[in-house]
Design an enzyme around this catalytic site. Structure first.
Site, short mmCIF file in Angstrom:
data_model
loop_
_atom_site.label_atom_id
_atom_site.label_comp_id
_atom_site.label_asym_id
_atom_site.label_seq_id
_atom_site.Cartn_x
_atom_site.Cartn_y
_atom_site.Cartn_z
N CYS A 72 40.17 69.83 10.17
CA CYS A 72 40.18 68.86 11.27
C CYS A 72 40.41 69.55 12.62
CB CYS A 72 41.30 67.85 11.08
SG CYS A 72 41.13 66.81 9.63
N GLU A 74 42.35 68.69 15.06
CA GLU A 74 43.76 68.78 15.46
C GLU A 74 44.41 70.04 14.90
OE1 GLU A 74 42.14 66.30 14.10
OE2 GLU A 74 42.90 64.33 14.67
N CYS A 111 44.17 61.90 10.73
CA CYS A 111 44.43 61.78 9.28
C CYS A 111 45.88 62.14 8.98
CB CYS A 111 43.48 62.69 8.50
SG CYS A 111 43.93 64.43 8.52
N1 THU Z 1 38.51 64.96 11.03
C1 THU Z 1 39.21 65.49 12.06
O1 THU Z 1 38.76 66.43 12.71
N2 THU Z 1 40.41 64.95 12.34
C2 THU Z 1 40.98 63.93 11.65
O2 THU Z 1 42.12 63.55 11.95
C3 THU Z 1 40.25 63.27 10.57
C4 THU Z 1 38.92 63.84 10.23
C5 THU Z 1 37.21 65.57 10.68
C6 THU Z 1 37.19 66.26 9.36
C7 THU Z 1 35.73 66.22 9.00
O3 THU Z 1 35.09 67.32 9.61
C8 THU Z 1 35.23 64.95 9.67
O4 THU Z 1 36.21 64.58 10.62
C9 THU Z 1 35.01 63.80 8.71
O5 THU Z 1 36.13 63.56 7.94
#
Ligand code: THU
Length: 162
Positions: A72, A74, A111
């Site tokens: 992710c 973050e 997430c």
């Molecule tokens: N994702 C993030 O970058 N941050 C989050 O808090 C949740 C999901 C990304 C992970 C993946 O590359 C895409 O979003 C779909 O889940």
């Protein structure tokens, strides 16, 4: 006994209503998401933060054909910052999202894994990390502390005894 958890947060009708510093941070997050490597999900996430010294840093989600190896935005950003500026705290993090499937017209919260990581750094620095959230359009949320986003978080002194 029943216990209750609640928190309040600010809602802005658009990025235009933010303070100048917050607007700059949110725009940097919007810029960063354009460079995400998100070809498997089509879901771009940008993150930008202010360090204690006022420096702004940003990153985005990085995916991989071996899907669980993706990370992710973050955590890409926070781990980079902590790897390179371990003594500096984080004042505020802005997160924005964009989808290739539909226009996202409201903020999407980070997430659980990212909340856990943000929370540990917040506790470590003993000061709040504020969180700004935005979709592609619509309202912007400002949350005063990561701890608001993760009630009853995993936290124990019963490890690290190796
Ligand atoms: N994702 C993030 O970058 N941050 C989050 O808090 C949740 C999901 C990304 C992970 C993946 O590359 C895409 O979003 C779909 O889940």
């Amino acid at each position: 006994m029943i216990k209750e958890v609640s928190f309040s947060y600010s809602v802005f009708s658009s990025i235009d209503d933010l303070s100048q510093d917050d607007k700059i941070l949110m725009k940097e997050s919007d810029r960063a998401l354009q460079q995400a490597y998100a070809k498997y999900s089509g879901f771009n996430v940008g993150a930008a933060l202010y360090l204690d010294n006022g420096k702004m840093m940003s990153a985005n989600n990085q995916e991989n054909m071996a899907l669980p190896s993706s990370l992710c935005a973050e955590r890409v950003l926070l781990y980079y910052c902590k790897a390179n500026f371990p003594t500096l705290g984080v004042k505020k993090i802005a997160i924005s999202v964009k989808s290739s499937i539909e226009i996202i017209d409201k903020p999407i919260s980070p997430c659980g894994s990212c909340r856990q990581v943000m929370l540990e750094y917040e506790r470590m620095q003993e000061s709040n990390i504020e969180v700004l959230l935005k979709g592609q359009t619509g309202e912007v949320y400002l949350i005063k502390s990561v701890s608001d986003l993760l009630p009853l978080a995993f936290n124990t002194n019963a490890i690290n005894r190796l």
